[in-house]
Scaffold this motif. Structure first.
Motif, PDB file in Angstrom:
ATOM      1  N   UNK A  68       0.843  -1.196   0.000  1.00 11.09           N
ATOM      2  CA  UNK A  68       0.000   0.000   0.000  1.00 11.09           C
ATOM      3  C   UNK A  68       0.881   1.251   0.000  1.00 11.09           C
ATOM      4  N   UNK A  69       0.289   2.419  -0.269  1.00 16.36           N
ATOM      5  CA  UNK A  69       1.069   3.661  -0.226  1.00 16.36           C
ATOM      6  C   UNK A  69       1.720   3.919   1.132  1.00 16.36           C
ATOM      7  N   UNK A  70       1.202   3.313   2.180  1.00 14.36           N
ATOM      8  CA  UNK A  70       1.761   3.514   3.521  1.00 14.36           C
ATOM      9  C   UNK A  70       2.667   2.359   3.951  1.00 14.36           C
ATOM     10  N   UNK A  71       2.964   1.455   3.007  1.00 13.76           N
ATOM     11  CA  UNK A  71       3.893   0.378   3.297  1.00 13.76           C
ATOM     12  C   UNK A  71       3.269  -0.881   3.870  1.00 13.76           C
ATOM     13  N   UNK A  72       1.934  -0.933   3.978  1.00 15.14           N
ATOM     14  CA  UNK A  72       1.272  -2.144   4.463  1.00 15.14           C
ATOM     15  C   UNK A  72       1.377  -3.234   3.393  1.00 15.14           C
ATOM     16  N   UNK A 251       6.626   9.063   2.715  1.00 13.98           N
ATOM     17  CA  UNK A 251       6.031   7.963   3.462  1.00 13.98           C
ATOM     18  C   UNK A 251       6.681   6.635   3.094  1.00 13.98           C
ATOM     19  N   UNK A 252       6.958   6.450   1.810  1.00 13.16           N
ATOM     20  CA  UNK A 252       7.511   5.198   1.298  1.00 13.16           C
ATOM     21  C   UNK A 252       8.416   5.516   0.126  1.00 13.16           C
ATOM     22  N   UNK A 253       9.576   4.856   0.037  1.00 12.10           N
ATOM     23  CA  UNK A 253      10.463   5.089  -1.095  1.00 12.10           C
ATOM     24  C   UNK A 253      11.140   3.784  -1.500  1.00 12.10           C
ATOM     25  N   UNK A 261       4.413  10.270  -1.042  1.00 17.35           N
ATOM     26  CA  UNK A 261       4.577  11.431  -0.174  1.00 17.35           C
ATOM     27  C   UNK A 261       3.215  12.003   0.201  1.00 17.35           C
ATOM     28  N   UNK A 262       3.170  12.694   1.330  1.00 15.81           N
ATOM     29  CA  UNK A 262       2.021  13.540   1.627  1.00 15.81           C
ATOM     30  C   UNK A 262       2.261  14.885   0.960  1.00 15.81           C
ATOM     31  N   UNK A 263       1.200  15.618   0.711  1.00 19.85           N
ATOM     32  CA  UNK A 263       1.345  16.959   0.112  1.00 19.85           C
ATOM     33  C   UNK A 263       0.349  17.914   0.761  1.00 19.85           C
ATOM     34  N   UNK A 273      -2.997  15.668   0.679  1.00 20.05           N
ATOM     35  CA  UNK A 273      -3.242  14.544  -0.216  1.00 20.05           C
ATOM     36  C   UNK A 273      -2.119  13.534  -0.029  1.00 20.05           C
ATOM     37  N   UNK A 274      -2.336  12.332  -0.567  1.00 19.42           N
ATOM     38  CA  UNK A 274      -1.300  11.300  -0.581  1.00 19.42           C
ATOM     39  C   UNK A 274      -0.934  11.074  -2.041  1.00 19.42           C
TER      40      UNK A 274
END
Length: 328
Positions: A68-72, A251-253, A261-263, A273-274
């Motif tokens: 996921x965008x948050x690394x889950x 957030x994740x790279x 990233x958050x913005x 936003x994400x």
């Protein structure tokens, strides 16, 4: 979007997906049996798949995870139970733990894939068989219907030569749902250089300028997980507009493939936003995909109404000029 039908049948305990594509059966078959191609569409937008094992033989296994965008992580495994190349194959699909053991509470599903020619290309038919009514309901509640449609909606970009699919079409914006927008742009240049151009301030300052007549007045990037960034712009002519900027967190790279990233608009109380940026290279060209998650439909529409797509196209066109001057 190639999906033409997606239905569930509570009596038969099935979910059926049908997709029509303008590519021959053999090409569609390769997309589903080559793990590197599967990775480009198996996970829905925001949850790209990574296959770590793929033994395409009867009795063989495949293992994958979606991030996921948050690394889950959501992990799955297939056991290939039937293969009839290039017409069909079947797998037993299970959720698994990190060590490969079956995740309790989620019974295995049998998935049958068939491929047949049509007048305009070929048709995919995917029927998923569930062990019980409860298992079918559980899958639906977890978003299997929406996720499958969004995932298969990415097939077109996989089945065609990347330049044929995207070159010359500029920056394209797709509304995926009330909160998600997907923006794509083909950049004529290798993935490594495109990644550098998105993460090195000295390069960002040369192209991320938006419409003509603006300059980047601040550019700070710490391209590591947990790092911060800050961008600011101002018009060359003070009468042409008001300076503004964005800031956020990495957030994740996954160099040189993905950065989330958050913005947030600096010095405002606007919601963040994400932004999920991913890069894919083919034949010296790189497809830039930006998946933006908004807090609600109203925010999404307000941002798009600012002419965001036009501003991004001006910047991306400038980026291609910058890449020409960089050593390969």
């Amino acid at each position: 979007m190639p999906v033409t039908e997606l239905t569930t049948d509570a009596e038969a305990l099935t979910m059926t997906l049908i997709a029509d594509v303008d590519a021959p059966v053999e090409r569609l078959w390769r997309a589903f049996t080559d793990p590197r191609q599967l990775e480009r569409f198996w996970g829905p937008p925001g949850w790209p798949a990574t296959f770590t094992e793929f033994d395409f033989t009867v009795g063989g296994r495949a293992r994958y995870h979606m991030t996921s965008p948050k690394g889950e992580l959501s992990r799955g495994a297939w056991e290939f139970v039937r293969i009839d190349e290039p017409q069909s194959f079947e797998v037993l699909d299970t959720f698994v733990e990190a060590d490969g053991t079956v995740f309790e509470g989620f019974p295995a599903m049998r998935m049958a894939y068939s491929f047949e020619p049509t007048e305009t290309g070929s048709r995919l038919r995917n029927v998923t068989y569930f062990a019980s009514h409860e298992a079918l309901e559980q899958a639906v509640e977890m978003g299997a219907v929406e996720g499958s449609q969004l995932a298969m909606g990415q097939l077109d970009a996989v089945l065609h030569d990347l330049r044929e699919y995207a070159q010359g079409k500029g920056t394209r914006t797709e509304l995926l749902d009330d909160q998600h927008v997907r923006i794509t742009r083909l950049i004529d240049g290798p993935q490594e250089l495109v990644w550098r151009a998105h993460t090195e301030p000295a390069l960002l300052e040369k192209w991320m300028l938006g419409p003509d007549g603006w300059r980047m007045s601040a550019c700070e990037v710490d391209a590591v997980a947990g790092g911060r960034y800050r961008y600011a712009w101002e018009p060359l002519d003070p009468a042409a507009g008001t300076a503004f900027g964005f800031d956020g967190e990495v957030v994740l790279i996954e160099p040189i493939r993905r950065m989330v990233t958050t913005e947030h608009m600096t010095d405002t109380d606007y919601p963040s936003t994400l932004n999920d940026l991913s890069l894919y290279e083919e034949d010296g060209a790189t497809l830039v995909t930006l998946l933006v998650e908004y807090p609600d439909r109203e925010t999404r529409d307000a941002v798009l109404a600012t002419g965001m797509t036009d501003g991004m196209e001006a910047s991306y066109a400038r980026l291609e000029g910058v890449l020409v001057s960089l050593p390969g």
